[in-house]
Structures are given as C-alpha cells and as structure tokens.
Design a protein around this motif. Structure first.
Motif, PDB file in Angstrom:
ATOM      1  N   UNK A   1       0.845  -1.199   0.000  1.00  0.00           N
ATOM      2  CA  UNK A   1       0.000   0.000   0.000  1.00  0.00           C
ATOM      3  C   UNK A   1       0.869   1.233   0.000  1.00  0.00           C
ATOM      4  N   UNK A   2       0.520   2.223  -0.789  1.00  0.00           N
ATOM      5  CA  UNK A   2       1.326   3.432  -0.878  1.00  0.00           C
ATOM      6  C   UNK A   2       1.031   4.358   0.280  1.00  0.00           C
ATOM      7  N   UNK A   3       1.986   5.206   0.563  1.00  0.00           N
ATOM      8  CA  UNK A   3       1.806   6.203   1.613  1.00  0.00           C
ATOM      9  C   UNK A   3       1.242   7.465   1.011  1.00  0.00           C
ATOM     10  N   UNK A   4       0.012   7.848   1.361  1.00  0.00           N
ATOM     11  CA  UNK A   4      -0.586   9.035   0.759  1.00  0.00           C
ATOM     12  C   UNK A   4       0.104  10.295   1.232  1.00  0.00           C
ATOM     13  N   UNK A   5       0.328  11.176   0.305  1.00  0.00           N
ATOM     14  CA  UNK A   5       0.945  12.458   0.651  1.00  0.00           C
ATOM     15  C   UNK A   5      -0.083  13.377   1.268  1.00  0.00           C
ATOM     16  N   UNK A   6       0.280  14.130   2.309  1.00  0.00           N
ATOM     17  CA  UNK A   6      -0.688  15.038   2.916  1.00  0.00           C
ATOM     18  C   UNK A   6      -1.079  16.178   1.995  1.00  0.00           C
ATOM     19  N   UNK A   7      -0.219  16.494   0.999  1.00  0.00           N
ATOM     20  CA  UNK A   7      -0.565  17.551   0.043  1.00  0.00           C
ATOM     21  C   UNK A   7      -0.167  17.074  -1.343  1.00  0.00           C
ATOM     22  N   UNK A   8      -1.132  17.055  -2.247  1.00  0.00           N
ATOM     23  CA  UNK A   8      -0.858  16.595  -3.599  1.00  0.00           C
ATOM     24  C   UNK A   8      -0.250  17.729  -4.411  1.00  0.00           C
ATOM     25  N   UNK A   9       0.730  17.398  -5.232  1.00  0.00           N
ATOM     26  CA  UNK A   9       1.449  18.434  -5.973  1.00  0.00           C
ATOM     27  C   UNK A   9       1.447  18.133  -7.451  1.00  0.00           C
ATOM     28  N   UNK A  10       1.789  19.155  -8.224  1.00  0.00           N
ATOM     29  CA  UNK A  10       1.915  18.960  -9.661  1.00  0.00           C
ATOM     30  C   UNK A  10       3.314  18.449  -9.989  1.00  0.00           C
ATOM     31  N   UNK A  11       3.511  18.083 -11.224  1.00  0.00           N
ATOM     32  CA  UNK A  11       4.792  17.535 -11.641  1.00  0.00           C
ATOM     33  C   UNK A  11       5.876  18.588 -11.649  1.00  0.00           C
ATOM     34  N   UNK A  12       7.138  18.152 -11.672  1.00  0.00           N
ATOM     35  CA  UNK A  12       8.248  19.073 -11.609  1.00  0.00           C
ATOM     36  C   UNK A  12       8.278  20.076 -12.741  1.00  0.00           C
ATOM     37  N   UNK A  13       7.670  19.754 -13.862  1.00  0.00           N
ATOM     38  CA  UNK A  13       7.655  20.688 -14.983  1.00  0.00           C
ATOM     39  C   UNK A  13       6.660  21.804 -14.776  1.00  0.00           C
ATOM     40  N   UNK A  14       5.760  21.612 -13.806  1.00  0.00           N
ATOM     41  CA  UNK A  14       4.726  22.615 -13.552  1.00  0.00           C
ATOM     42  C   UNK A  14       3.615  22.583 -14.562  1.00  0.00           C
ATOM     43  N   UNK A  15       3.635  21.628 -15.512  1.00  0.00           N
ATOM     44  CA  UNK A  15       2.605  21.599 -16.540  1.00  0.00           C
ATOM     45  C   UNK A  15       1.797  20.330 -16.416  1.00  0.00           C
ATOM     46  N   UNK A  16       2.212  19.273 -17.067  1.00  0.00           N
ATOM     47  CA  UNK A  16       1.452  18.040 -17.026  1.00  0.00           C
ATOM     48  C   UNK A  16       2.308  16.929 -16.469  1.00  0.00           C
ATOM     49  N   UNK A  29      -2.608  10.016  -7.657  1.00  0.00           N
ATOM     50  CA  UNK A  29      -3.064  11.369  -7.420  1.00  0.00           C
ATOM     51  C   UNK A  29      -1.936  12.391  -7.465  1.00  0.00           C
ATOM     52  N   UNK A  30      -0.766  11.986  -7.974  1.00  0.00           N
ATOM     53  CA  UNK A  30       0.396  12.865  -7.906  1.00  0.00           C
ATOM     54  C   UNK A  30       0.187  14.144  -8.697  1.00  0.00           C
ATOM     55  N   UNK A  31      -0.607  14.118  -9.770  1.00  0.00           N
ATOM     56  CA  UNK A  31      -0.811  15.312 -10.572  1.00  0.00           C
ATOM     57  C   UNK A  31      -1.958  16.170 -10.110  1.00  0.00           C
ATOM     58  N   UNK A  32      -2.771  15.700  -9.178  1.00  0.00           N
ATOM     59  CA  UNK A  32      -3.905  16.465  -8.674  1.00  0.00           C
ATOM     60  C   UNK A  32      -3.448  17.433  -7.595  1.00  0.00           C
ATOM     61  N   UNK A  33      -4.183  18.512  -7.442  1.00  0.00           N
ATOM     62  CA  UNK A  33      -3.843  19.504  -6.428  1.00  0.00           C
ATOM     63  C   UNK A  33      -4.808  19.417  -5.258  1.00  0.00           C
ATOM     64  N   UNK A  34      -4.286  19.719  -4.084  1.00  0.00           N
ATOM     65  CA  UNK A  34      -5.130  19.729  -2.888  1.00  0.00           C
ATOM     66  C   UNK A  34      -5.894  21.043  -2.840  1.00  0.00           C
ATOM     67  N   UNK A  35      -6.868  21.198  -3.728  1.00  0.00           N
ATOM     68  CA  UNK A  35      -7.587  22.461  -3.856  1.00  0.00           C
ATOM     69  C   UNK A  35      -8.907  22.521  -3.118  1.00  0.00           C
ATOM     70  N   UNK A  36      -9.324  21.431  -2.485  1.00  0.00           N
ATOM     71  CA  UNK A  36     -10.585  21.418  -1.754  1.00  0.00           C
ATOM     72  C   UNK A  36     -10.352  21.801  -0.296  1.00  0.00           C
ATOM     73  N   UNK A  37     -11.082  22.781   0.180  1.00  0.00           N
ATOM     74  CA  UNK A  37     -10.951  23.227   1.562  1.00  0.00           C
ATOM     75  C   UNK A  37     -11.819  22.359   2.472  1.00  0.00           C
ATOM     76  N   UNK A  38     -11.597  22.482   3.772  1.00  0.00           N
ATOM     77  CA  UNK A  38     -12.353  21.682   4.729  1.00  0.00           C
ATOM     78  C   UNK A  38     -13.853  21.945   4.626  1.00  0.00           C
ATOM     79  N   UNK A  39     -14.222  23.227   4.397  1.00  0.00           N
ATOM     80  CA  UNK A  39     -15.652  23.534   4.292  1.00  0.00           C
ATOM     81  C   UNK A  39     -16.254  22.908   3.036  1.00  0.00           C
TER      82      UNK A  39
END
Length: 491
Positions: A1-16, A29-39
């Motif tokens: 089982x993988x260890x989930x990152x507490x914050x998802x980030x984009x790739x090193x190129x900053x694009x795709x 989920x490595x390319x997804x951003x943690x853009x959802x707030x608690x609310x």
C-alpha cells in the motif's frame, strides 16, 4: 500500500504529469492539487446524501408502502451506513481518487478494479444525461422561449467549464449547491415538525400529531411486503454518499476529512431522509391525492401553508439537479483519471494541467454525457432506456465490491500499516457479511418484480461484458510479460 501524501502536488515541470509514475495501487493522485478546503469537503459530505431523487421520487414510495416507507428508508439507510463505514475504513488508511475501485484492484485483483471502475464511470455518465434533462425541464418552464435541448446544453457546458477551471471551483460551486439543499431540507423539517406538533401558528395541518401514521389503514396499509417494495424505490436515491471519499484525495488533510465524513453519515441520513419523510407522512394521509399530484414535499408545504410551494420546490429541485450534475461530472472524471493511472484507461486520462485538473478525463466523460443526452432526446424509449436499465443496478454492485474489498483490505492494512486503521468497521467481519447478505437479497428481490427485473438482468450483462474485457486484458498482459524475457534472450 502506498503512503498518501498530505498535500498533492503537480509535476516538476509545472505543466502536465502522468499519474502512471506513482504506485500501481490506484493512488494515482500525484498530478492532482489539494484544492478542496475543509468547508468544501464538509458540505460535499453532508449534501452528498441528499439527491434529487429524495425530492421527486419519494411520492411513489409513500404510495407503495404508506407510512411504512419510513422502515424502507431506515433499512436502506442502515445498509448505506454500514457500506460507508467499510469504505471509510479503507479510505482513511489510503485516500485516493480511485476510492473503492483502487481498493478492489488491491484486494480482489486487477480485474475487479478495472470492472467496477468502468461500471461506476458508466453509471455517472448516464446520470449526467438524466439530471441535465431534468434541469432543462424546469428551466424551460421558467423560460419557454429557450428549447429544452438548449437548456440541457447550457447546463452541461457551464458545469464542464467549472470543473475544467480547477478543483477549487468545483468545490465552491458544490459548496453552495449543497448548502442550499441542506438549508432547504433543514428548514422543511423544522417548520414541518412545528406543524406536526401543532405549534406553528396558522398551520393548515397543525394539531393532528401522529394520527396520520395509523388512521388510514394502519402503519402498513399495503402489508409488510410493501416495505421491501419501498426499499427498491428508495435505494438508488442514496447513491452519491461515497463521493466524499473520492474528493478527499484532493483535500489538504484527506484522512481527517474521510474520518469526519464517515462518522457523521448516521446523523446525516437520520435527519435528512428519515426526518423529512416523517414530516410528510405525519402531516398528510399517505393516500392523499395531493402527494401523487404535486409530489410529497410540495403537498406537505401546501398543507403547512407555505405560499408558492410549487415554485419554491422547483428551485430546490433544480439546485439538487445542478449539484448532482456537478458532482457526477467530477466523480466520473476522477474515476477515469484513476483508471488511466493504473493503466486501465488511456494514459492521457491520467495527465493533469498546471492547475491540477485531469482535463482529458473531464472532456472524455462529458463527451459521453452529451452523447447520452442526445440519446435521451432522440431515442428515449429504446437506446436511452437500454443505457438506463443497464446501469440501474450498478449502485448495488459498487456496494458489494466495497464489502468484499474491505474483508481483505482490513488484513492488508493491519499487516502493512496498522497505525492507519483510524476508522474501523463495527463487528468485523460479521457485519460485513451481514451487509453482503442484505445487498444480495435486494438484488434477488429485484428479480422477482416486473418493473425492476430488466434493470438487474441488463446490469448483470453489462458487468459480465466489462469483467470479460478485464480478464482478457489481464491474459494478454500476462502473455506479453512472459514473451518479453524470451525476446531479450534471443537478442
């Protein structure tokens, strides 16, 4: 089982970034951003159990079971609580956009993750067409100069744009859509409850108390069997409660979000479903013509004396429809993203833009959604009805897969990362097996009813085709892996 990152980030190129670069368990989920707030997550969790089906479909359930429909909702609600507890256990240990599909992949085999992922995607694509058409009907009633198909197109385009901007824009739209639903149903319960107990001044229905629950043929006027009939009518209105576990993968604290949503599912179902239906059957006789003519909630609001009840309910239903459309497109795209990351869909599905949006997955999902909308207008009684029926029992299949996955995932979590078992299924494995029995019973009972038999048969056929493709794909891959070393030796 993988260890989930507490914050998802984009790739090193900053694009795709291609999500295939992460582990194959489905936590792509490595390319997804943690853009959802608690609310956002809190409101998605609360509003996720309030579908448009609650507002527009409860009248037929009341007609079938009378006040006993409360037992139908309680039985299905109990089943959903147990399933969500199992899903919460797995999601808290390993939050991922693939949710139950990724867990099935790990626990049951690649064929299971592939099959249930694509079936779930298919289900939501068909739902997009249903909800777009339902919203278009309401909007055309307000602005008849714009044809119904144009309203469906407008609604789909606007919400597609919302999902393409960023996950934060999806969350913001869903926050307000779900907030309106929650406020409306809470206000209905409070005002209706006051009327039931005769406290509301000037209420047309005040003072009767609980007499309507028993005075028109008893609590079960159509017999105990009607409870099961009611179960079949209400079970699909609960679909969507699992969305929060997919969305949690794009939040800043996925484990906390999943734990909170799982622990609150009991009161959410108890208040919004059982509470509101109780108000309806307590205010009005179950066989009142007004329920059949106007719908259960409009009839109850008329009984209380709320002015323009029909228009008020149209606004609420439209909000519920838009919420379902918004979350359905999000859910379908994230499932496609996860499938792409695991190699079960085109690799392009697993790529994200600079904003962390799986653009190809979204556009592909909405393209099939538009196609389903076209079928609904062009061939509603043939092609679209076939699509509708062949996806009709997918919700129950999903719940079954969650149950079987949890049986094995509990052991995997305890072996590899016991500290992540922060949410535990009650009375494991006995309640898990009991839930499997309940869901299986509902499926078998559907086969005995003329109006639901076709849904089960066609859904099983659709599942068989997808499973067959999964097995065939696994065999092809296995042969390639065997032949690859031989080719290297010859070279």
């Amino acid at each position: 089982m993988t260890t989930p990152s507490p914050r998802l980030t984009k790739g090193p190129s900053g694009d795709e970034q291609d999500a295939q670069s992460v582990a194959s368990t489905g936590a792509a989920d490595a390319g997804l951003k943690a853009g959802l707030k608690n609310r956002h997550l809190s409101m998605i969790a609360i509003g996720g159990v309030i579908g448009a089906g609650l507002f527009v479909g409860s009248a037929s359930g009341i007609a079938a079971a009378g006040p006993g429909i409360l037992l139908s909702y309680a039985l299905v609600g109990t089943m959903v609580v147990l399933v969500m507890r199992m899903l919460g256990e797995m999601a808290a240990a390993d939050p991922t956009s693939g949710s139950f599909s990724a867990y099935a992949d790990r626990a049951l085999g690649r064929w299971a993750g592939f099959s249930i992922g694509w079936l779930y995607w298919f289900f939501w694509v068909v739902v997009l067409a249903i909800e777009a058409t339902a919203g278009a009907v309401i909007l055309e009633g307000w602005v008849p100069s714009v044809p119904q198909w144009a309203w469906a197109l407008i609604v789909m385009v606007v919400l597609t744009a919302t999902n393409l901007v960023s996950v934060g824009s999806f969350g913001e739209f869903e926050f307000w859509f779900a907030g309106i639903k929650v406020f409306a149903i809470a206000a209905f319960i409070v005002v209706g409850g006051l009327a039931v107990f005769g406290i509301l001044p000037g209420s047309d229905g005040g003072g009767d108390g609980f007499s309507n629950l028993t005075s028109h043929g008893g609590f079960l006027p159509n017999g105990a069997d009607a409870i099961l009939t009611g179960v079949l009518m209400v079970v699909f209105s609960f679909m969507g409660s699992e969305i929060v576990t997919l969305a949690a993968g794009e939040s800043e604290d996925p484990r906390r979000a999943v734990t909170k949503a799982t622990n609150s599912v009991i009161w959410r179902i108890g208040i919004f479903y059982l509470g509101s239906i109780f108000v309806v059957v307590a205010l009005l006789p179950w066989d009142s013509p007004a329920i059949a003519e106007k719908g259960s909630y409009v009839a109850a609001m008329d009984e209380i004396g709320i002015p323009h009840a029909g228009q008020v309910m149209n606004v609420i239903v439209l909000t519920a429809v838009l919420s379902c459309l918004n979350s359905g497109l999000y859910t379908a795209s994230r499932m496609a993203f996860s499938l792409g990351g695991r190699g079960d869909a085109p690799r392009s599905f697993a790529r994200t833009t600079r904003r962390g949006v799986p653009q190809t997955a979204i556009l592909s999902s909405v393209a099939f959604g538009f196609l389903a909308v076209f079928f609904n207008y062009q061939w509603p009684d043939t092609v679209f009805e076939f699509l509708l029926n062949s996806s009709g029992a997918v919700a129950l299949f999903v719940w079954l897969v969650i149950c079987f996955s949890q049986l094995r995932m509990r052991r995997i979590i305890l072996r590899e990362h016991p500290e992540r078992l922060v949410v535990r299924m009650w009375l494991y494995p006995y309640l898990t097996w009991a839930t499997i029995g309940m869901i299986s019973f509902v499926l078998v009972y559907m086969l005995t009813k003329d109006d639901t038999r076709e849904q089960v048969v066609l859904s099983v056929l659709a599942a068989a085709v997808v499973v067959g493709l999964a097995v065939l794909r696994d065999r092809v891959r296995a042969r390639r892996q065997v032949s690859a070393p031989k080719a290297d030796q010859h070279s």
